[in-house]
Scaffold this motif. Structure first.
Motif, PDB file in Angstrom:
ATOM      1  N   PRO A   1       0.832  -1.208   0.000  1.00  0.00           N
ATOM      2  CA  PRO A   1       0.000   0.000   0.000  1.00  0.00           C
ATOM      3  C   PRO A   1       0.867   1.259   0.000  1.00  0.00           C
ATOM      4  CG  PRO A   1       0.091  -0.942   2.210  1.00  0.00           C
ATOM      5  CD  PRO A   1       0.922  -1.831   1.332  1.00  0.00           C
ATOM      6  N   LEU A   2       0.439   2.279  -0.731  1.00  0.00           N
ATOM      7  CA  LEU A   2       1.141   3.554  -0.767  1.00  0.00           C
ATOM      8  C   LEU A   2       0.239   4.661  -0.244  1.00  0.00           C
ATOM      9  CD1 LEU A   2       2.976   3.636  -4.238  1.00  0.00           C
ATOM     10  CD2 LEU A   2       3.910   2.991  -2.015  1.00  0.00           C
ATOM     11  N   GLU A   3       0.762   5.460   0.664  1.00  0.00           N
ATOM     12  CA  GLU A   3       0.063   6.669   1.102  1.00  0.00           C
ATOM     13  C   GLU A   3       0.340   7.754   0.065  1.00  0.00           C
ATOM     14  OE1 GLU A   3      -2.020   7.187   3.423  1.00  0.00           O
ATOM     15  OE2 GLU A   3      -1.860   5.330   4.601  1.00  0.00           O
ATOM     16  N   VAL A   4      -0.656   8.065  -0.729  1.00  0.00           N
ATOM     17  CA  VAL A   4      -0.446   8.902  -1.914  1.00  0.00           C
ATOM     18  C   VAL A   4       0.138  10.268  -1.560  1.00  0.00           C
ATOM     19  CG1 VAL A   4      -1.609  10.055  -3.821  1.00  0.00           C
ATOM     20  CG2 VAL A   4      -2.205   7.708  -3.238  1.00  0.00           C
ATOM     21  N   GLY A   5      -0.310  10.849  -0.453  1.00  0.00           N
ATOM     22  CA  GLY A   5       0.171  12.178  -0.092  1.00  0.00           C
ATOM     23  C   GLY A   5       1.659  12.229   0.184  1.00  0.00           C
ATOM     24  N   GLY A   6       2.262  11.081   0.492  1.00  0.00           N
ATOM     25  CA  GLY A   6       3.684  11.059   0.824  1.00  0.00           C
ATOM     26  C   GLY A   6       4.564  10.451  -0.243  1.00  0.00           C
ATOM     27  N   VAL A   7       4.013  10.162  -1.405  1.00  0.00           N
ATOM     28  CA  VAL A   7       4.807   9.519  -2.469  1.00  0.00           C
ATOM     29  C   VAL A   7       5.786  10.533  -3.061  1.00  0.00           C
ATOM     30  CG1 VAL A   7       4.732   8.458  -4.751  1.00  0.00           C
ATOM     31  CG2 VAL A   7       3.071   7.787  -3.018  1.00  0.00           C
ATOM     32  N   ASP A   8       7.070  10.223  -2.983  1.00  0.00           N
ATOM     33  CA  ASP A   8       8.099  11.085  -3.548  1.00  0.00           C
ATOM     34  C   ASP A   8       9.229  10.234  -4.086  1.00  0.00           C
ATOM     35  OD1 ASP A   8       9.388  10.146  -1.275  1.00  0.00           O
ATOM     36  OD2 ASP A   8       9.391  12.077  -0.236  1.00  0.00           O
ATOM     37  N   ALA A   9      10.344  10.853  -4.404  1.00  0.00           N
ATOM     38  CA  ALA A   9      11.471  10.129  -4.986  1.00  0.00           C
ATOM     39  C   ALA A   9      11.967   9.031  -4.050  1.00  0.00           C
ATOM     40  CB  ALA A   9      12.603  11.103  -5.310  1.00  0.00           C
TER      41      ALA A   9
ATOM     42  N   GLY B   1      -4.651   2.636  -8.610  1.00  0.00           N
ATOM     43  CA  GLY B   1      -4.785   3.954  -8.005  1.00  0.00           C
ATOM     44  C   GLY B   1      -4.818   5.037  -9.054  1.00  0.00           C
ATOM     45  N   GLY B   2      -4.576   6.264  -8.614  1.00  0.00           N
ATOM     46  CA  GLY B   2      -4.551   7.399  -9.520  1.00  0.00           C
ATOM     47  C   GLY B   2      -3.181   7.562 -10.156  1.00  0.00           C
ATOM     48  N   GLY B   3      -2.987   8.709 -10.804  1.00  0.00           N
ATOM     49  CA  GLY B   3      -1.752   8.934 -11.536  1.00  0.00           C
ATOM     50  C   GLY B   3      -0.509   8.866 -10.682  1.00  0.00           C
ATOM     51  N   THR B   4      -0.584   9.297  -9.425  1.00  0.00           N
ATOM     52  CA  THR B   4       0.584   9.263  -8.545  1.00  0.00           C
ATOM     53  C   THR B   4       1.073   7.838  -8.334  1.00  0.00           C
ATOM     54  OG1 THR B   4      -0.097  11.286  -7.397  1.00  0.00           O
ATOM     55  CG2 THR B   4       1.438   9.843  -6.245  1.00  0.00           C
ATOM     56  N   VAL B   5       0.146   6.926  -8.085  1.00  0.00           N
ATOM     57  CA  VAL B   5       0.513   5.522  -7.873  1.00  0.00           C
ATOM     58  C   VAL B   5       1.026   4.906  -9.170  1.00  0.00           C
ATOM     59  CG1 VAL B   5      -0.372   3.219  -7.302  1.00  0.00           C
ATOM     60  CG2 VAL B   5      -1.042   5.196  -5.925  1.00  0.00           C
ATOM     61  N   LEU B   6       0.322   5.148 -10.265  1.00  0.00           N
ATOM     62  CA  LEU B   6       0.729   4.562 -11.539  1.00  0.00           C
ATOM     63  C   LEU B   6       2.119   5.038 -11.942  1.00  0.00           C
ATOM     64  CD1 LEU B   6      -2.543   4.638 -13.682  1.00  0.00           C
ATOM     65  CD2 LEU B   6      -1.850   3.048 -11.899  1.00  0.00           C
TER      66      LEU B   6
ATOM     67  N   VAL C   1       7.652  12.429 -11.004  1.00  0.00           N
ATOM     68  CA  VAL C   1       8.152  12.072  -9.675  1.00  0.00           C
ATOM     69  C   VAL C   1       8.293  13.349  -8.865  1.00  0.00           C
ATOM     70  CG1 VAL C   1      10.044  11.080  -8.351  1.00  0.00           C
ATOM     71  CG2 VAL C   1       9.365  10.032 -10.515  1.00  0.00           C
ATOM     72  N   ARG C   2       7.740  13.341  -7.679  1.00  0.00           N
ATOM     73  CA  ARG C   2       7.841  14.506  -6.816  1.00  0.00           C
ATOM     74  C   ARG C   2       9.124  14.430  -5.996  1.00  0.00           C
ATOM     75  NH1 ARG C   2       2.824  15.146  -3.200  1.00  0.00           N
ATOM     76  NH2 ARG C   2       3.816  13.465  -2.030  1.00  0.00           N
ATOM     77  N   THR C   3       9.888  15.511  -6.008  1.00  0.00           N
ATOM     78  CA  THR C   3      11.108  15.592  -5.226  1.00  0.00           C
ATOM     79  C   THR C   3      11.013  16.802  -4.304  1.00  0.00           C
ATOM     80  OG1 THR C   3      12.348  17.073  -6.684  1.00  0.00           O
ATOM     81  CG2 THR C   3      12.336  14.716  -7.269  1.00  0.00           C
TER      82      THR C   3
END
Length: 400
Positions: free
Chosen positions: A55-63, A85-90, A147-149
Motif C-alpha cells: 500500500p502507498l500513502e499517496v500524499g507522501g509519495v516522492d522520490a 490507483g490514480g496517476g501518482t501511484v501509476l 516524480v515529486r522531489t
C-alpha cells in the motif's frame, strides 16, 4: 504532458467488473506484486493471488518512496506488478519497475534537471499492469512519469515508463465525484488543446485530436453514468494511443509547467492550478506572444473541437466558460511572495534555454499569474500562502 512514440502502445482492456479476470490473464505464470493506493486497499483483495501487496500513502509519495519501491520489487523477485490507483501511484510504479540501477540514475539526473530522458528499457523488465481509479491523467498509457522531489515535480520521459497493459474497469470510477470526473475530462481535453498551440501538425493527428476532443466535451456535458465515465477514461487513454499527438512538439502545452509550480508552491491540486492559469496563457497566445504558442493552430483547434458545444469562439474566453459550466474549482489566490516564487521556479526549471518555456522569464510568468483566475472565495488560510521552499535564482536550468 504528453509523449509521442513510434514503439508499440500499451494494450488496453476495458469493461465493467473486468479487473480481476484481466489482471489474472496478463500476469499468469509470473511472480506478481500489487501496489495500491492505501485508501483503496480493498480493491487489492479483488485481484488474483500475488506474492505481496504494497500500500502507498499517496500524499507522501516522492522520490524516496519510488526508490524504496524499486528495492521492494527487486527483493520480491517481481516479474510483473499491478498498480491500482490514480496517476501518482501509476507513475511511482512505472518508474520503480525500471529497476534499482536505472531508478537511481534517473533520480540523480533529476536533482539538476526538470526533464530526464530515459534510456531504452532493458530486457527482461518488470511488466506493469496499470489499473487506474481516476480519469484524465493517461498515466496508464503514457510514456511520461512524474516524480515529486524536494525541489518540485520532475518529468521522466521514455518507453521505460509506459505500462505494458492498461485495465480500465468502470466499477473503479463509480464513486468519483462528478467534479473530479469532469476535471479529468478537462485534463484530457487540454492535452489535445495544448499541443495545438505548436505550429507543427500532422493532418491525421489534427483530425484525431479534434474527434477525441469533441467526444470528451460531449461526455463531460452529459449525465455521468457508469458507461459515460468509462467512455471518458477510454477517450483519455486514446489521446496517447491514437495519432492525436503525432507531429506535435512534446513541450507545447505550456500551461502545464505553470500549473506544476502553482501546485507545488500553493499546495493545491494540479487541476485547480490548471483551471486558474490556462486561459491567461491562451490569452497571451491570442495576443500574439509566440513564446507561449501560435494563435492560428490553437484557434483552428478550438473552433473545430467546440463546434457543437455553444462556447465562446475565442479560446481564452471559451476555456473559462467551459470551466465555469462544469463547475470546476479554481486554486486559491497565492500572495505576492508566493507568486514571485512560482515565477522564479518556472524560469529556473522550465524557461531560459529549456524546451518547455523557452525565451520566457520570471516577469513574463509573473504577469500571467497576476492576471490568472483565482478562487474568489478561498478558505481563510489560503490567502496567507507562502512559498514552501526558498525561490531558486533565475537562470536557465539544465534540460535533457
Amino acid at each position: 504532458m504528453s509523449a509521442v512514440s513510434r514503439r508499440p502502445r500499451s494494450t488496453l482492456i476495458a469493461g465493467s467488473g473486468i479487473a480481476r479476470a484481466a489482471c489474472a490473464r496478463v500476469t499468469a505464470g509470473r511472480r506478481t506484486v500489487v501496489v495500491v493506493d492505501a485508501h483503496l486497499l480493498p480493491l487489492a483483495e479483488d485481484l488474483p493471488r500475488c506474492v505481496a501487496v504494497v500500500p502507498l500513502e499517496v500524499g507522501g509519495v516522492d522520490a524516496g518512496t519510488v526508490a524504496a519501491l524499486a528495492d521492494r520489487l527487486r527483493d520480491a523477485g517481481a516479474e510483473s506488478v499491478v498498480a491500482v490507483g490514480g496517476g501518482t501511484v501509476l507513475d511511482a510504479v512505472a518508474v520503480a519497475a525500471m529497476g534499482r540501477a536505472t531508478v537511481a540514475w534517473a533520480l540523480r539526473r533529476a536533482e539538476g534537471a526538470a526533464v530526464v530522458s530515459l534510456p531504452a528499457p532493458a530486457n527482461p523488465s518488470i511488466e506493469v499492469v496499470a489499473v487506474p481509479t481516476t480519469v484524465g491523467t493517461s498515466a496508464e498509457t503514457n510514456a511520461v512519469a512524474i516524480v515529486r522531489t524536494s525541489a518540485g515535480a520532475r518529468v521522466l520521459v521514455g518507453e521505460a515508463v509506459r505500462p505494458r497493459y492498461a485495465v480500465l474497469d468502470a466499477r473503479h470510477y463509480g464513486t468519483l465525484d462528478a467534479a473530479d470526473v469532469r476535471a479529468g475530462c478537462l485534463e484530457a481535453f487540454l492535452r489535445l488543446a495544448g499541443v495545438s498551440t505548436a505550429d507543427r501538425a500532422h493532418p491525421r493527428g489534427h483530425a484525431h485530436a479534434v474527434a477525441i476532443a469533441r467526444a470528451l466535451l460531449a461526455a463531460g456535458h452529459s449525465a455521468l453514468t457508469p458507461a459515460r465515465r468509462l467512455r471518458i477514461a477510454r477517450l483519455s487513454a486514446a489521446t496517447q494511443r491514437s495519432a492525436a499527438l503525432r507531429g506535435r512538439a512534446p513541450f507545447s502545452p505550456r500551461h502545464w509547467y505553470l500549473a506544476t509550480e502553482v501546485s507545488f508552491i500553493a499546495r493545491t491540486t494540479k487541476m485547480r492550478a490548471t483551471a486558474s492559469v490556462v486561459s491567461r496563457v491562451w490569452q497571451c497566445i491570442e495576443d500574439g506572444d509566440t513564446r507561449w504558442g501560435s494563435a492560428e493552430p490553437l484557434e483552428a483547434f478550438w473552433r473545430e473541437a467546440t463546434r457543437d458545444a455553444r462556447l465562446p469562439l475565442a479560446p481564452a474566453a471559451g476555456i473559462d466558460a467551459l470551466i465555469a459550466r462544469w463547475g470546476l474549482p479554481l486554486a486559491p489566490r497565492p500572495d505576492a511572495e508566493a507568486r514571485e516564487a512560482m515565477a522564479a521556479r518556472a524560469e529556473r526549471w522550465w524557461g531560459g534555454r529549456g524546451p518547455a518555456l523557452s525565451g520566457l522569464s520570471a516577469p513574463d510568468v509573473r504577469d500571467v499569474l497576476d492576471r490568472a483566475r483565482w478562487d474568489p472565495n478561498p478558505p481563510a488560510e489560503a490567502s496567507r500562502l507562502r512559498p514552501t521552499v526558498t525561490p531558486t535564482p533565475a537562470g536557465g536550468g539544465e534540460h535533457t
